[in-house]
Design a protein around this motif. Structure first.
Motif, PDB file in Angstrom:
ATOM      1  N   ALA A  85      46.338  65.425  60.740  1.00 17.54           N
ATOM      2  CA  ALA A  85      47.068  66.402  59.947  1.00 17.54           C
ATOM      3  C   ALA A  85      46.346  67.736  59.979  1.00 17.54           C
ATOM      4  O   ALA A  85      45.117  67.797  60.096  1.00 17.54           O
ATOM      5  N   TYR A  86      47.127  68.783  59.878  1.00 22.85           N
ATOM      6  CA  TYR A  86      46.612  70.135  59.693  1.00 22.85           C
ATOM      7  C   TYR A  86      47.235  70.649  58.400  1.00 22.85           C
ATOM      8  O   TYR A  86      48.438  70.927  58.340  1.00 22.85           O
ATOM      9  N   GLY A  87      46.433  70.722  57.337  1.00 24.37           N
ATOM     10  CA  GLY A  87      47.017  71.010  56.035  1.00 24.37           C
ATOM     11  C   GLY A  87      48.022  69.927  55.695  1.00 24.37           C
ATOM     12  O   GLY A  87      47.713  68.726  55.729  1.00 24.37           O
ATOM     13  N   ASP A  88      49.267  70.332  55.417  1.00 29.34           N
ATOM     14  CA  ASP A  88      50.331  69.374  55.092  1.00 29.34           C
ATOM     15  C   ASP A  88      51.140  68.959  56.315  1.00 29.34           C
ATOM     16  O   ASP A  88      52.102  68.192  56.184  1.00 29.34           O
ATOM     17  N   THR A  89      50.783  69.452  57.487  1.00 28.34           N
ATOM     18  CA  THR A  89      51.545  69.158  58.704  1.00 28.34           C
ATOM     19  C   THR A  89      50.932  67.970  59.438  1.00 28.34           C
ATOM     20  O   THR A  89      49.788  68.036  59.888  1.00 28.34           O
ATOM     21  N   ARG A  90      51.678  66.886  59.560  1.00 28.89           N
ATOM     22  CA  ARG A  90      51.207  65.728  60.314  1.00 28.89           C
ATOM     23  C   ARG A  90      51.324  66.009  61.815  1.00 28.89           C
ATOM     24  O   ARG A  90      52.263  66.671  62.268  1.00 28.89           O
ATOM     25  N   ILE A  91      50.365  65.473  62.588  1.00 29.25           N
ATOM     26  CA  ILE A  91      50.366  65.663  64.038  1.00 29.25           C
ATOM     27  C   ILE A  91      50.231  64.322  64.755  1.00 29.25           C
ATOM     28  O   ILE A  91      49.685  64.242  65.851  1.00 29.25           O
ATOM     29  N   ASP A  92      50.755  63.265  64.130  1.00 28.81           N
ATOM     30  CA  ASP A  92      50.657  61.917  64.680  1.00 28.81           C
ATOM     31  C   ASP A  92      51.361  61.812  66.032  1.00 28.81           C
ATOM     32  O   ASP A  92      52.421  62.419  66.253  1.00 28.81           O
ATOM     33  N   ASP A  93      50.779  61.003  66.934  1.00 30.74           N
ATOM     34  CA  ASP A  93      51.386  60.612  68.207  1.00 30.74           C
ATOM     35  C   ASP A  93      51.700  61.815  69.111  1.00 30.74           C
ATOM     36  O   ASP A  93      52.697  61.815  69.823  1.00 30.74           O
ATOM     37  N   LEU A  94      50.853  62.828  69.073  1.00 31.79           N
ATOM     38  CA  LEU A  94      50.996  63.975  69.965  1.00 31.79           C
ATOM     39  C   LEU A  94      49.783  64.044  70.886  1.00 31.79           C
ATOM     40  O   LEU A  94      48.702  63.547  70.561  1.00 31.79           O
ATOM     41  N   SER A  95      49.961  64.674  72.051  1.00 33.52           N
ATOM     42  CA  SER A  95      48.900  64.756  73.043  1.00 33.52           C
ATOM     43  C   SER A  95      48.715  66.187  73.521  1.00 33.52           C
ATOM     44  O   SER A  95      49.674  66.966  73.570  1.00 33.52           O
ATOM     45  N   VAL A  96      47.475  66.498  73.884  1.00 27.35           N
ATOM     46  CA  VAL A  96      47.141  67.780  74.509  1.00 27.35           C
ATOM     47  C   VAL A  96      46.299  67.486  75.736  1.00 27.35           C
ATOM     48  O   VAL A  96      45.257  66.830  75.644  1.00 27.35           O
ATOM     49  N   MET A  97      46.760  67.967  76.901  1.00 24.34           N
ATOM     50  CA  MET A  97      46.015  67.832  78.152  1.00 24.34           C
ATOM     51  C   MET A  97      45.419  69.192  78.502  1.00 24.34           C
ATOM     52  O   MET A  97      46.079  70.225  78.356  1.00 24.34           O
ATOM     53  N   ILE A  98      44.179  69.184  78.983  1.00 19.57           N
ATOM     54  CA  ILE A  98      43.475  70.425  79.300  1.00 19.57           C
ATOM     55  C   ILE A  98      42.897  70.323  80.706  1.00 19.57           C
ATOM     56  O   ILE A  98      41.799  69.805  80.898  1.00 19.57           O
ATOM     57  N   PRO A  99      43.622  70.798  81.740  1.00 20.93           N
ATOM     58  CA  PRO A  99      43.032  70.925  83.070  1.00 20.93           C
ATOM     59  C   PRO A  99      42.018  72.067  83.077  1.00 20.93           C
ATOM     60  O   PRO A  99      42.198  73.080  82.386  1.00 20.93           O
ATOM     61  N   GLY A 100      40.947  71.894  83.854  1.00 25.37           N
ATOM     62  CA  GLY A 100      39.943  72.950  83.876  1.00 25.37           C
ATOM     63  C   GLY A 100      38.919  72.768  84.978  1.00 25.37           C
ATOM     64  O   GLY A 100      38.866  71.728  85.646  1.00 25.37           O
ATOM     65  N   VAL A 101      38.101  73.800  85.155  1.00 25.85           N
ATOM     66  CA  VAL A 101      37.066  73.783  86.181  1.00 25.85           C
ATOM     67  C   VAL A 101      35.858  74.563  85.690  1.00 25.85           C
ATOM     68  O   VAL A 101      35.997  75.535  84.943  1.00 25.85           O
ATOM     69  N   PHE A 102      34.663  74.107  86.077  1.00 22.06           N
ATOM     70  CA  PHE A 102      33.448  74.888  85.850  1.00 22.06           C
ATOM     71  C   PHE A 102      32.457  74.584  86.959  1.00 22.06           C
ATOM     72  O   PHE A 102      32.548  73.560  87.644  1.00 22.06           O
ATOM     73  N   TYR A 103      31.515  75.509  87.134  1.00 17.53           N
ATOM     74  CA  TYR A 103      30.510  75.411  88.185  1.00 17.53           C
ATOM     75  C   TYR A 103      29.139  75.560  87.547  1.00 17.53           C
ATOM     76  O   TYR A 103      28.830  76.614  86.996  1.00 17.53           O
ATOM     77  N   GLY A 104      28.329  74.511  87.591  1.00 16.98           N
ATOM     78  CA  GLY A 104      26.994  74.583  87.021  1.00 16.98           C
ATOM     79  C   GLY A 104      26.814  73.646  85.848  1.00 16.98           C
ATOM     80  O   GLY A 104      27.660  72.803  85.550  1.00 16.98           O
ATOM     81  N   ALA A 105      25.703  73.818  85.164  1.00 20.53           N
ATOM     82  CA  ALA A 105      25.327  72.951  84.046  1.00 20.53           C
ATOM     83  C   ALA A 105      25.946  73.482  82.752  1.00 20.53           C
ATOM     84  O   ALA A 105      25.354  74.302  82.053  1.00 20.53           O
ATOM     85  N   LEU A 106      27.143  72.999  82.438  1.00 19.58           N
ATOM     86  CA  LEU A 106      27.886  73.498  81.276  1.00 19.58           C
ATOM     87  C   LEU A 106      27.129  73.289  79.982  1.00 19.58           C
ATOM     88  O   LEU A 106      27.013  74.195  79.148  1.00 19.58           O
ATOM     89  N   TRP A 107      26.575  72.086  79.789  1.00 18.56           N
ATOM     90  CA  TRP A 107      25.935  71.764  78.517  1.00 18.56           C
ATOM     91  C   TRP A 107      24.628  72.507  78.308  1.00 18.56           C
ATOM     92  O   TRP A 107      24.139  72.623  77.195  1.00 18.56           O
ATOM     93  N   ALA A 108      24.064  73.032  79.391  1.00 23.03           N
ATOM     94  CA  ALA A 108      22.839  73.839  79.283  1.00 23.03           C
ATOM     95  C   ALA A 108      23.156  75.308  79.030  1.00 23.03           C
ATOM     96  O   ALA A 108      22.239  76.128  78.948  1.00 23.03           O
TER      97      ALA A 108
END
Length: 221
Positions: A48-71
């Motif tokens: 939920a976001y505030g009073d808005t339910r968001i059950d059974d929804l999906s978000v896909m995020i295609p992406g790319v990176f080069y190098g040590a992201l977590w560093a």
């Protein structure tokens, strides 16, 4: 500054990327060949976001990176595919949660993104076996993957290949990662065109909330 309502969400996350099986990114190391390209999906079982339910929804995020992201060495370029079943109120809620304004761990994740080049609302199908022998998702024509749980000659029959408390988790601290291999994987969205059949995947459950700050050893990027 965007006003952020209290939010929470629980569900299933997985990725399908170009890294060799045992994706180094999950251990906060450099990706295979110093690049990682593919997609992640957050399938929200309930939330939920505030009073808005968001059950059974999906978000896909295609992406790319080069190098040590977590560093903190680089940032990602991504697109976003949002479940077309979301109502206008749900789309607004997801737009805040999946942003740097979200608070909580999602704000940390989105701080690693340099640019979101496209956002589209499309059908998204998600499925996972009860015994986790496979997981899959597809936005037809845009991105998708069918993953089989990893096994091998010394794996105990019926036992999953898992790691705990990964150092590069996209769902927060203390996660449980189940490893798999793509029997089908593709992205074809907004200039991203990839085929990652045979490459790495991992599934992790998530239980996230905001906008409370989260104290983590997270690099500035």
């Amino acid at each position: 500054m965007t006003h952020v309502e209290n939010w929470w969400m629980k569900g299933d996350w997985f990725d399908s990327c170009s890294c060799d099986v045992g994706c180094p990114c999950e251990f906060a190391e450099r990706p295979t060949d110093n690049r990682c390209e593919g997609f992640v999906i957050y399938h929200i079982k309930e939330g939920a976001y505030g009073d808005t339910r968001i059950d059974d929804l999906s978000v896909m995020i295609p992406g790319v990176f080069y190098g040590a992201l977590w560093a903190g060495e680089c940032k990602m370029t991504v697109t976003m595919l949002v479940d077309e079943r979301a109502t206008p109120e749900q789309r607004k809620a997801l737009g805040v949660i999946f942003s740097k304004d979200a608070g909580g761990f999602m704000a940390h994740i989105f701080s690693t993104i340099a640019e979101i080049t496209a956002v589209d609302y499309v059908p998204i199908n998600f499925e996972m076996a009860e015994d986790m022998s496979y997981w899959k998702a597809e936005a037809p024509g845009y991105a998708g993957a069918h993953i089989e749980a990893l096994t091998g000659p010394t794996t105990w029959p019926g036992q999953l290949v898992q790691t705990t408390n990964p150092t590069g988790s996209e769902v927060g601290a203390g996660a449980l990662a189940t490893w798999g291999k793509a029997v089908m994987s593709f992205v074809n969205h907004a200039g991203f065109i990839w085929n990652n059949k045979g490459q790495s995947s991992k599934h992790m459950p998530f239980d996230l909330k905001g906008p409370e700050p989260v104290k983590l050893n997270f690099p500035e990027v």
